[in-house]
Every structure is written in structure tokens, then in C-alpha cells.
Design a protein around this motif. Structure first.
Motif, PDB file in Angstrom:
ATOM      1  N   GLN A  84      13.900   9.296  -3.418  1.00  0.00           N
ATOM      2  CA  GLN A  84      13.626   9.818  -2.083  1.00  0.00           C
ATOM      3  C   GLN A  84      12.345   9.211  -1.526  1.00  0.00           C
ATOM      4  O   GLN A  84      11.371   8.980  -2.264  1.00  0.00           O
ATOM      5  N   ASP A  85      12.332   8.959  -0.230  1.00  0.00           N
ATOM      6  CA  ASP A  85      11.170   8.319   0.412  1.00  0.00           C
ATOM      7  C   ASP A  85       9.887   9.112   0.180  1.00  0.00           C
ATOM      8  O   ASP A  85       8.801   8.530   0.125  1.00  0.00           O
ATOM      9  N   LYS A 142       7.070   5.021 -12.811  1.00  0.00           N
ATOM     10  CA  LYS A 142       6.028   5.100 -11.787  1.00  0.00           C
ATOM     11  C   LYS A 142       6.413   6.122 -10.717  1.00  0.00           C
ATOM     12  O   LYS A 142       5.575   6.931 -10.274  1.00  0.00           O
ATOM     13  N   ARG A 143       7.660   6.081 -10.287  1.00  0.00           N
ATOM     14  CA  ARG A 143       8.105   7.038  -9.272  1.00  0.00           C
ATOM     15  C   ARG A 143       8.054   8.455  -9.830  1.00  0.00           C
ATOM     16  O   ARG A 143       7.682   9.401  -9.121  1.00  0.00           O
ATOM     17  N   ILE A 177       0.834  -1.192   0.000  1.00  0.00           N
ATOM     18  CA  ILE A 177       0.000   0.000   0.000  1.00  0.00           C
ATOM     19  C   ILE A 177       0.877   1.254   0.000  1.00  0.00           C
ATOM     20  O   ILE A 177       1.896   1.292   0.683  1.00  0.00           O
ATOM     21  N   TYR A 178       0.460   2.254  -0.777  1.00  0.00           N
ATOM     22  CA  TYR A 178       1.126   3.555  -0.707  1.00  0.00           C
ATOM     23  C   TYR A 178       0.059   4.634  -0.504  1.00  0.00           C
ATOM     24  O   TYR A 178      -1.142   4.356  -0.588  1.00  0.00           O
ATOM     25  N   ASN A 179       0.497   5.842  -0.219  1.00  0.00           N
ATOM     26  CA  ASN A 179      -0.429   6.949   0.014  1.00  0.00           C
ATOM     27  C   ASN A 179      -0.591   7.754  -1.263  1.00  0.00           C
ATOM     28  O   ASN A 179       0.277   8.559  -1.601  1.00  0.00           O
ATOM     29  N   LEU A 191       5.704   2.514  -3.364  1.00  0.00           N
ATOM     30  CA  LEU A 191       6.426   2.219  -4.597  1.00  0.00           C
ATOM     31  C   LEU A 191       7.845   1.773  -4.268  1.00  0.00           C
ATOM     32  O   LEU A 191       8.526   2.391  -3.453  1.00  0.00           O
ATOM     33  N   PRO A 192       8.331   0.725  -4.916  1.00  0.00           N
ATOM     34  CA  PRO A 192       9.714   0.301  -4.683  1.00  0.00           C
ATOM     35  C   PRO A 192      10.694   1.302  -5.269  1.00  0.00           C
ATOM     36  O   PRO A 192      10.327   2.144  -6.094  1.00  0.00           O
TER      37      PRO A 192
END
Length: 294
Positions: free
Chosen positions: A290-291, A206-207, A55-57, A189-190
Motif C-alpha cells: 500500500q502507498d 524494508k516495507r 526520498i521518502y517521508n 520505498l519501491p
């Protein structure tokens, strides 16, 4: 002299290139129109494969207008409210299968995403459903549009435009999705391997799309398949790095020179010539890894 390989001409290992991917496959999965939810499974359809719940935000770029504790204090079972205008695209926070619930009590129009291992995510107060019940989606696919205007169809008890988001664990208990993400660092996301190999691929894009969604008005899917909308958002972002050309989604040397200026702040030491190659991509990837862009 001193030029790197042209963008889009990379080959070899690393991540999968977006060129061979089907946008329909990534966004929609298999549309399976069915009736009501069957107890003990997703629409009674055994054999649908899902990845572990990652899950991501998708709403990190929006202000939280109602915290989890705010909901508990008001007698709610919990949720996070994000302020956003009516009609905002709502990306799926993770892969799963869709169930639409019209007029779901105080929650109004509600989309439920059934993830793997019994987890669910729910988005409430929608103004529009977009996908059929049973549609399999990947993270970032647009599953509906936000609502919440007082008295509007689908708003439920909402007192103003916003999105309500909560998760439900396998025991049927509501949980805070932001807490879940924090406790499951594999979620989101990885990181892109482009930082090591200099070859942009699906995860890289994607990032990039998620960064552009948060900062630069990108509203398309987080699918790793960049098109004109992705690149138009990238050009908007590059205004801060010296790009003065049109926002037309067509990347040329001036657009890429601005990207190289960004990459120069992340370890790129080559020429600012608008010719992207492995070293340019590595610098850009360090920025994207970056996170905060997870």
C-alpha cells in the motif's frame, strides 16, 4: 497436509535475501572523517557514488505541528515541523553523505544529508549527532536524535520538542520535502516483488519495517534485515490479529498464524496454520505494498 514451505527456507529468484547482507554495510557505508565542506563537492571527496535522489517521508507517523505555509508566514524560508519527544531516532530520508553542523543559528544542531544531483536534506534542533562527518548512509539509517526542548543544548530557537525538516534543491533554494516526494513518484520505498513471486527479500522487509515504524513502535533502521526488534514490533502489530503470546521478537507458529490472518484480508485463502509459504507471503506483501507504507 495443506502446509506451505517453512518461513526462511525460500530460495531462487526475486529480491535479495537479507541473510547475506552486512548490517554495518547497509547502515554505515564508509566512515570518512574529514573537516569542513569543500565548495562544489561533498567534503572534497570525488568519486563517491550515490543513487539518484529517491526520498521518502520517515516521519509519516508523527503529527505535523508546523506546516510549510506556517513557516513562510512567520518569516522562515520554509520547513515542516513534526512533533516528537526528545531523543527520537531520526532515519535518513534518502541515501547520501552526512555533515553535522553544531549550533547552526536558530536551527540549533543540524544534520545535512547530501543526496545525489545536488539535493540536500536538513534536520534541525537535534539533541544528539550519531555519525561522523562524511559517513555514507542509505535510506533509513539513523543519523541523529531529535531535540527542541526550550533552552536545551542544540535546540536553537525551538519552543518545544519537535523535528524541523526541509530540503534544498541544486540551486540552493529551500523546497518542501513532501512536495518533492509528491512530484517524484519514484521516491520512497519501491514496491516489493513478493506480491508476485511469494519470496520475501530485502525490499519486502524494508516495507515491513517502515509499516512497523509508523504503526507499532519500531525504532530501528529501515535496512531490510529483520532482527529481534523488527519481530517484536511485528508481534505488537499482530495483537490486532489474535496474537496473545509474549513480545519477545521470536516468531513462532502463533505469531505467524496472526500474520496469516492479516494476509487473509489481502487475498490469502490457505490454512491458518502458522506455516508461512508463497501464498501467505503474497497476501502479506499486498498489504505492505500500500502507498501509505512507502
Amino acid at each position: 497436509m495443506g502446509h506451505e514451505n517453512l518461513p526462511g527456507c525460500c530460495g531462487g529468484g526475486g529480491e535479495q535475501s537479507p541473510a547475506g547482507l552486512s548490517r554495518r554495510t547497509l547502515l554505515r557505508g564508509t566512515a570518512l572523517t574529514t573537516g569542513a565542506l569543500a565548495v562544489g563537492g561533498v567534503f572534497g571527496l570525488p568519486g563517491i557514488a550515490h543513487a539518484a535522489p529517491s526520498i521518502y517521508n520517515p516521519f509519516a507517523g508523527y503529527a505535523i505541528t508546523g506546516s510549510w505555509q506556517d513557516h513562510l508566514n512567520s518569516g522562515s524560508l520554509g520547513g515542516i515541523d513534526f512533533g516528537m519527544g526528545v531523543g527520537t531516532n531520526l532515519p535518513a530520508c534518502g541515501a547520501g553523505t552526512i555533515q553535522n553542523i553544531p549550533n547552526n543559528g536558530t536551527g540549533g544542531h543540524t544534520v545535512t544529508i547530501y543526496h545525489a544531483d545536488g539535493y540536500r536534506s536538513q534536520y534541525m534542533h537535534l539533541s544528539q549527532f550519531l555519525l561522523a562527518n562524511g559517513t555514507a548512509v542509505g535510506a533509513g539509517a539513523i543519523v541523529g536524535r531529535s531535540g527542541g526542548a526550550v533552552g536545551a543544548p542544540g535546540s536553537g530557537s525551538s519552543t518545544g520538542p519537535h523535528l524541523h525538516w526541509h530540503m534544498i534543491n541544486p540551486s540552493g533554494v529551500r523546497i518542501n520535502p513532501l512536495t518533492y516526494i509528491g512530484q517524484n513518484p519514484g521516491g520512497g520505498l519501491p514496491k516489493t516483488s513478493t506480491e508476485q513471486d511469494g519470496i520475501p527479500g530485502t525490499i519486502f522487509y524494508k516495507r515491513m519495517q517502515n509499516w512497523l515504524r509508523i504503526t507499532s513502535g519500531y525504532t530501528g533502521p529501515i535496512d531490510g534485515v529483520p532482527g529481534a526488534n523488527t519481530y517484536a514490533a511485528l508481534q505488537r502489530a499482530m495483537r490486532g490479529y489474535g496474537y496473545t503470546g509474549p513480545i519477545d521478537g521470536v516468531m513462532g507458529p502463533n505469531s505467524w498464524m496472526a500474520v496469516q490472518r492479516l494476509a487473509a484480508g489481502w487475498g490469502y485463502t490457505g490454512p491458518i496454520d502458522g506455516v508461512m509459504g508463497p501464498n501467505s507471503w503474497r497476501g502479506f506483501a499486498r498489504f505492505l505494498n500500500q502507498d501509505r507504507w512507502n
